[in-house]
Each structure stands twice: as C-alpha cells, then as structure tokens.
Write an enzyme that holds these catalytic residues in place. Structure first.
Site, PDB file in Angstrom:
ATOM      1  N   ASP A 157       0.886  -0.919   0.159  1.00 16.46           N
ATOM      2  CA  ASP A 157       0.160   0.058  -0.123  1.00 16.46           C
ATOM      3  C   ASP A 157       0.855   1.147  -0.041  1.00 16.46           C
ATOM      4  O   ASP A 157       2.141   1.162  -0.470  1.00 16.46           O
ATOM      5  CB  ASP A 157      -0.934  -0.067   1.312  1.00 16.46           C
ATOM      6  CG  ASP A 157      -2.259   0.478   0.740  1.00 16.46           C
ATOM      7  OD1 ASP A 157      -2.550   1.635   0.561  1.00 16.46           O
ATOM      8  OD2 ASP A 157      -3.394  -0.233   0.937  1.00 16.46           O
ATOM      9  N   HIS A 209      -4.119   6.137   2.744  1.00 20.69           N
ATOM     10  CA  HIS A 209      -4.856   4.898   2.039  1.00 20.69           C
ATOM     11  C   HIS A 209      -4.290   3.802   2.836  1.00 20.69           C
ATOM     12  O   HIS A 209      -5.098   2.721   3.464  1.00 20.69           O
ATOM     13  CB  HIS A 209      -4.554   4.737   0.599  1.00 20.69           C
ATOM     14  CG  HIS A 209      -5.314   3.779  -0.199  1.00 20.69           C
ATOM     15  ND1 HIS A 209      -4.718   2.424  -0.354  1.00 20.69           N
ATOM     16  CD2 HIS A 209      -6.344   3.657  -0.544  1.00 20.69           C
ATOM     17  CE1 HIS A 209      -5.659   1.857  -0.871  1.00 20.69           C
ATOM     18  NE2 HIS A 209      -6.807   2.425  -1.113  1.00 20.69           N
ATOM     19  N   SER A 527     -11.098  -1.150  -2.389  1.00 20.44           N
ATOM     20  CA  SER A 527      -9.806  -1.156  -1.281  1.00 20.44           C
ATOM     21  C   SER A 527     -10.354  -1.106   0.097  1.00 20.44           C
ATOM     22  O   SER A 527      -9.373  -1.711   0.810  1.00 20.44           O
ATOM     23  CB  SER A 527      -8.999   0.461  -1.520  1.00 20.44           C
ATOM     24  OG  SER A 527      -8.245   0.521  -2.583  1.00 20.44           O
TER      25      SER A 527
END
Ligand code: NAG
Ligand code: NAG
Length: 740
Positions: A157, A209, A527
C-alpha cells in the site's frame, strides 16, 4: 476518498531457480526517489528486465552483481543517480533499472538477457463493520480464533502511520519465530512488526490509504473512535490479534509495476501469511502481463493467501480486475449504517440523505431551493443567483466537482443537495465538504428536481440531521463503483469471488494528508472491502494454520451469505437483485467461514495446468518461478474444470458436466446430501447425490451436469448447489452463461 491505487499491467516473463536466499538483493532508496521524479530526466525510463538465472548467484551480493553486469554504468552520468532500482529473486529472475532507449538496445545484446518491459505507473484505485459481520468482542468465534493471533498480514500500500493507536500492541504477543522482516527507522512493536518501503523515503503514509486499509485488516481495539463524532464506538480491524507488515509500494501519485513486484518479493521473503492488495490492475490484462497475478502466483505457491480488490470500475460488465483464479477477489457493498440527514421539501415530502458534516444544532429553517436545470453539474454558477439558497446538483466523482462545490458554499449558498447519477443508483459515496452538503440517491434526485421545477421560485427546503443510524435497510447492497464480472480473460472462473463492506468505512488515518486528517477517516472503494476479507483470512489461518490458500478461499466462499439478515436477496446499486457477477458467491460471513465442513482445494499444479490451457508454456514460464512446472508434464485444465468453489458453465441444451472434489475438514463421520436451487430453465444433476465421509481429510469426487431449457433468454442463469449435513451447508453458486 483518496484516489485508489490502480496497478498497471506488468508484461513480464520468467522463470527458474537462483538467488535462493534473499528476495530483494538490493534496493537503492536514492534511485527510487529519482524514479518518482520522472519528469526531470524524461529520456530515462524504468524498465523491468528479465534475465537468465545465474547458477552461481546463490547469495544476495552475487545476485546483485549479476544484475549490475547488464548495466552500462552503475550511475547515470548527468545526475549521478544509481541505475539499479530493484533486484528480484522470489517472484522472478530479473531487476528494475533506468535506461535510455539506446542503452536498452545495448543491454539487450548481452548474453543472459531475456526480455525487457517498460514499468508503467498506475493511479491509486472500523467501528461498526466487525459487528455487521457478526463479530462481537469477547464472544464466540472471534475470541476463539484469538482475533487472528499469530498470523502475519502483509499489506501492499501507500505506507503506514505507525504512531496511530490502532497499531498499539496491547495484548499482542511477539511475532512467530519464522518472521524475518524489519521496520527500518519506524517504531515497531508486536502489532506492527514490519514496515518497508521499496520506493525510497520512509515507510510513512503521505496519502492515508495504507493506514486505513491496515487498520481494517488487523488494527487493534481503539475505544472512543469516531470521525467528528460520526460512527462512534470501539474501532478494530477484523483480525485485531494479528500482526501487520506494511510494504510501501505506492506514492500518492500511483503504484509502479516494478515496485509492486519488489513489495511482493520482500513479503514472501519476510514470511507473511496473508497478503492484502488494495491495488487493482487493468481489467483485461492477461495474467502473464499483470504484476499482481505473477507475484501472487509465487506467493500462493508458498502458502500465502493473496486477497485483492476487484477494482472501482463498476457497474459495467467485464470491469473486474485481479481476476486470476489464485487470487481472492473482493467486491464492495454497503453496511447497515447511515450518516443520516433529511431534506424536507416545501410540499411536505422528506428525502433521506447522508452527510459527513453533521450540524450540531438542529435547524429546520427553510431556504429557497434552486435547481439550475441548464447547469445540472453546478458548473460556473453565478454567486448572486445562489446566495442564501439550497442548490441542487448532480453528484460527480469528487475529483471533478470538489472545487465547484467548495466555491458554491463559499459564495454564500445556504446548503447543497447532490443527487446521484442514474448509474450510481443508491450508492451514496460520501465526501466530506465540511459544510451543509447532503448527498442523496438517484431516485431521490427525481423527486427533488420534479419539485424544484414545478414549484419554481416558491420551492423551499430545510435540513435536519440525525448523526449515525444503525440497522438501516436494505443492507448489504453492492456499491455502484464495485467492478463486475465476468472476467475478460477467463470468464469460466466466477469473479469477483466475494462481497464485503466497502462503502463509507471508518478506518485509521494519519494526522494530516492531502486527503484528510486523522485520527479516523471515512473512505469507500473495493480498497476498503479487501482488508475486511484479508482479516477474515487471518482469523481462519489462525485456527487452521495448515490450510492451503485455496482451502481458506473455499471456506470463505461456500459459507458466505446469499441473502440478507431478513432473508431477502442481496441487492445491487439500483436495488434490483444482485447477480453473481456483482457479488460473487455472496456476502462474507466470518464465523461460518471458520467451520465450512468441506473445502474445494487446489494446489499450485492445478493453477499451472489451468495456465497451460489458457496461455500455454510461454505463459506458464512467465508466471511460475518453479521450472519443474512445465506444460509438457501437466494436463491442460479448462477454467470450468478447475476445482473452484463456484461453478461456471456455458449455456447448452445438452448437459455440460464438471467434476469437483471436496475434502472433509469437519467431523470425521459426516454425511452430506446435495441440494440444488435453480430456476426451471436450468437443469442440474449431481452424481452421486450423497457423500459419506468416515474420516477427516477424506476426499470425495462428484459430477455436476447442467443444461439449459425452455425460456432461458437471459445471458446468465444462476442457481446453486449446496452440500448439506446436520451441521454444515456448503454452497456453490452455479452460473450458466452465454459464451461471449
Ligand atoms: C470546517 O469548518 C469549520 C467552520 O465551519 C472550520 O472551523 C474548520 O476549520 C473546518 N475544517 C476543515 C478541516 O476545513
Ligand atoms: C432484505 O431484503 C429485502 C428485499 O430486498 C428488504 O426488503 C429487506 O429490508 C432487507 N433486509 C435487510 C436487513 O436489509
């Protein structure tokens, strides 16, 4: 929501054994930093170069030297930047480096060179969700599974904000002895046991994220979590007892193939058990041209289960990515939670919407309602026309509209109502505009605009806010953006595999990034669905350490929910019944997944046989690192015959027969009876229709014959086969599709 990592296809090739010890012989942070700044030296490009394995290079240093021997020089003359970015050894034999086109031509003439590909850059694609999935602290299956104790979840990530309380290690024992990873400069503990960057710099998360996805998979319990008072409660990941290892492969501007491969390479070497990849390739990429598929194949061959996102290109058919059968592919759905706000119209009609900016003081003051029919997207609005009014617009993706909306609110509008486009339906993907902006479904947009047009200048509206509502129905519904099947390249294997929460999910967030501020934030996307399933995989792995990746996948798929809590169908974004190409086998049910009764198992040679049938020996050579796998020695297995836990067949009048083998992982003595649910147009025969097991681990093979009759006018007809014992129901969807 932050842009989601979106991985570019990786055309690569390769093979065989060498560089046995380390997976990443060498990374140059300086070179990696240079690589991020690609505009500066545009004549240099990053290439992934595949080379013959060199028998002597059994150690890190020899491996790196072999790779360096292909370079015209170790540094680029003008800038002094190192050329070599990554040396790979686990996933394939080769390296990533920077060359001009002319230099590459010279490299290609050296002995041992196999092939080179440009590395492409792709864009980047919870308090309540454990409870929604039936997990309650201190009770039942969750605590029996030790909350995922002893399992290592690797995340590919944007990095991780290590100081977040979600990554505190209270109650977590040290990692297992097999763990070889490390944390570099970051403060590591028994929760966050690995933090590596393969793109240079540190392993911190400038995007948010990676922090969000990590906390969803395996964040520890954090009491008093909320987003500005919304979604308040105790936050935790799905496997709060598991360890986390972050592999930073994406910058806020995207994820490069070369770096994704390097991240998988490192995770394999370090010894992760689960790999969670919320990055999605382009739909339609062949598996030998797709970095995640190639890297994951080696990971799966080492017993690592790889969970990946279906992508955010829905609701259009054939938009699913990460569709290789050895991946567990996750679609996104809604949860039974609403950040509720109501728009009350002058005609007495109330419209339910949502907003992340909940106004503390309830106000029912009405304002004039203004719908600029000729500027439906609220582009170029005249500020005099909107001051003091509630402005109604069509909602677009935040990236296209964010600036306009903030401008309208800043020029004195009293509020805004954004309604979904037709294709987004009921999926209200929330953006925090930090002002009175309420988002509503497409159907409510019709009510709103009809009223605005008919009442004209006398139209009025007021807002009321209800903060967080739970138990909202219907839920789950597949989110509009969630990518849909069938797989472009392999329609005979049902994709996506499974549905999990992925709409307006609360997760940990760094204190400050371009996309928001912590400590918690609300994001949407496949995601955010993916790490929920990674967490479930970790729980199962903790209870059943010897289960293969395919067995864990089978357990998750065959126990998933085909219906919602009250027995109605799982819906799509339009509130029609969702199909298998929308939701896969069903909605993930963690407690049942831990005890599936039977599993459909698959090993690496089965996947290799499937690759032989789909792509031939060249494809296999690219994907499989193990040179003992060759198509000459393997049967060619077509997609329909792969021992997958879902069944996809062509629509034919004459029976089409597939074989499946199940392994007993439940009580030693168990008897299962076949139960078929199918519309009349689908005839399904199961033989034998009873399976009697006398021991654990015993395998039984059966055949399923499917034929289509009468009014089968639909392109896809769905049914299901369930093996039912006293204690278990093992359900596989059956999909009969018109060959495209
Ligand atoms: C949100 O708006 C309030 C005032 O309405 C302001 O005080 C606050 O700083 C804003 N927050 C952000 C993150 O912009
Ligand atoms: C289940 O689905 C039915 C039919 O769509 C719906 O009416 C019901 O509200 C749903 N129940 C829940 C708990 O979402």
């Amino acid at each position: 929501m932050a842009p989601l990592p979106n991985l570019l296809a990786l055309p690569l090739l390769l093979l065989a054994t060498f560089c046995h010890t380390p997976s990443m012989c060498h990374v140059s942070p300086a070179a990696a930093r240079a690589q991020q700044d690609s505009t500066k030296t545009s004549t240099y490009r990053t290439y992934i170069v595949l080379v013959e394995p060199q028998p002597l290079s059994a150690n890190e240093e020899a491996c790196r030297q072999w790779h360096e021997s292909f370079l015209p020089s170790l540094h680029i003359a003008d800038s002094g930047e190192p050329r070599l970015l990554h040396s790979y050894s686990e996933v394939f034999s080769g390296f990533a480096a920077r060359f001009t086109d002319d230099e590459l031509s010279a490299v290609a003439k050296k002995p041992g060179f196999v092939r080179a590909f440009p590395s492409r850059t792709l864009q980047l694609t919870t308090t309540h969700t454990p409870e929604f999935l039936g997990l309650r602290e201190g009770t039942g299956f969750w605590s029996n599974a030790g909350y995922g104790k002893g399992v290592i979840v690797g995340m590919l990530d944007t990095g991780i904000y290590a100081a977040h309380p979600s990554f505190d290690d209270h109650g977590i024992p040290p990692p297992p002895a097999k763990w070889k990873g490390s944390c570099g400069a970051v403060r590591c503990n028994n929760k966050l046991i690995g933090a590596k960057t393969v793109i240079g710099g540190d392993s911190g998360d400038p995007d948010g994220h990676g922090t969000h996805t990590s906390s969803t998979a395996a964040g520890n319990f954090v009491t008093g979590a909320s987003y500005n008072g919304l979604a308040a409660g105790t936050a935790s990941g799905i496997a709060p007892g598991a360890h986390i290892a972050m592999y930073k492969v994406c910058s806020p501007s995207g994820c490069e193939d070369a770096d994704i491969v390097a991240g998988i390479d490192a995770a394999i070497k370090d010894g992760v058990d689960v790999l969670s990849i919320s990055i999605s390739a382009n739909p339609g990429d062949h598996f030998d041209q797709d970095a995640v598929a190639v890297g994951a194949f080696t990971a799966v061959s080492k017993g690592i289960i790889v969970v990946s996102s279906a992508g955010n290109r829905g609701p259009f058919p054939q938009s699913v990515a990460n569709d290789a059968p050895w991946l567990l592919t996750v679609a996104a759905g809604s949860v039974d939670r609403s950040f509720y706000a109501e728009v009350l119209l002058g005609n007495g009609r109330g419209i339910g919407g949502e907003t992340l900016t909940q106004v503390g003081k309830p106000s029912s003051k009405p304002y004039p309602l203004f719908y600029p029919a000729d500027r439906r997207f609220c582009e170029n609005m005249d500020s005099a026309a909107i001051a003091g009014k509630v402005v109604v617009c069509v909602s677009l993706a935040a990236a296209f509209q964010d600036v306009n909306i903030r401008r309208i609110m800043a020029s004195g509008a009293a509020g805004m109502v954004l309604f979904n486009t037709e294709s987004r339906g009921y999926t209200v993907d929330l953006v925090d505009y930090n002002s009175s902006v309420i988002q509503v479904a497409a159907a409510d947009g019709v009510v709103l605009t009809d009223y605005a047009m008919s009442a004209a200048s006398s139209a009025i509206a007021s807002f009321t806010y209800s903060n967080t509502l739970l138990g909202v129905r219907p839920a789950p519904a597949v989110a509009s953006f969630s990518s849909r099947g069938p797989s472009h390249v392999s329609p005979g294997v049902l994709k996506p595999d499974i549905l999990a929460p992925g709409l307006n999910i609360l997760g940990a967030f760094p204190p400050s990034t371009d996309y928001g501020t912590g400590p918690f934030s609300i994001m949407s996307g496949t995601s955010t669905a993916t790490p929920h399933v990674s967490g479930v995989a970790a729980l199962i792995k903790s209870l059943h350490p010897d289960w293969s990746p395919a067995a864990i996948k089978s357990a998750i798929l065959t126990t998933s929910d085909a219906v919602n809590r009250t027995g109605g169908p799982i819906l799509n974004e339009k509130y029609g019944e969702a199909g298998a190409y929308d939701r896969g086998a069903g909605h993930v049910n963690p407690a049942r997944a831990a005890d599936p009764g039977l599993v459909y198992d698959l090993g690496i040679t089965d996947y290799a046989s499937f690759i032989c049938s789909l792509l031939g020996q060249d494809g296999l050579k690219t994907i499989a690192r193990d040179s003992s796998l060759t198509c000459a020695k393997l049967p060619k297995v077509k997609a329909a015959q792969l021992n997958y836990p879902t069944i996809t067949v062509p629509q034919t009048r004459s029976p089409f027969t597939v074989k499946r083998t199940v392994t007993n992982v439940g009580p030693a003595a168990s008897t299962y009876k076949a139960k078929v649910d199918a519309p009349r147009s689908l005839r399904v025969r199961v033989s034998p229709d009873t399976l009697v097991f006398t021991r654990t681990g015993e395998k039984k093979t059966f055949s399923v014959s499917v034929s289509c009759h009468g009014a089968a006018r639909h392109r896809v007809v769905e049914g299901s086969l369930s093996w039912v014992s006293e204690e278990h129901v093992v359900r596989s969807p059956i999909v009969a599709a018109v060959a495209s």
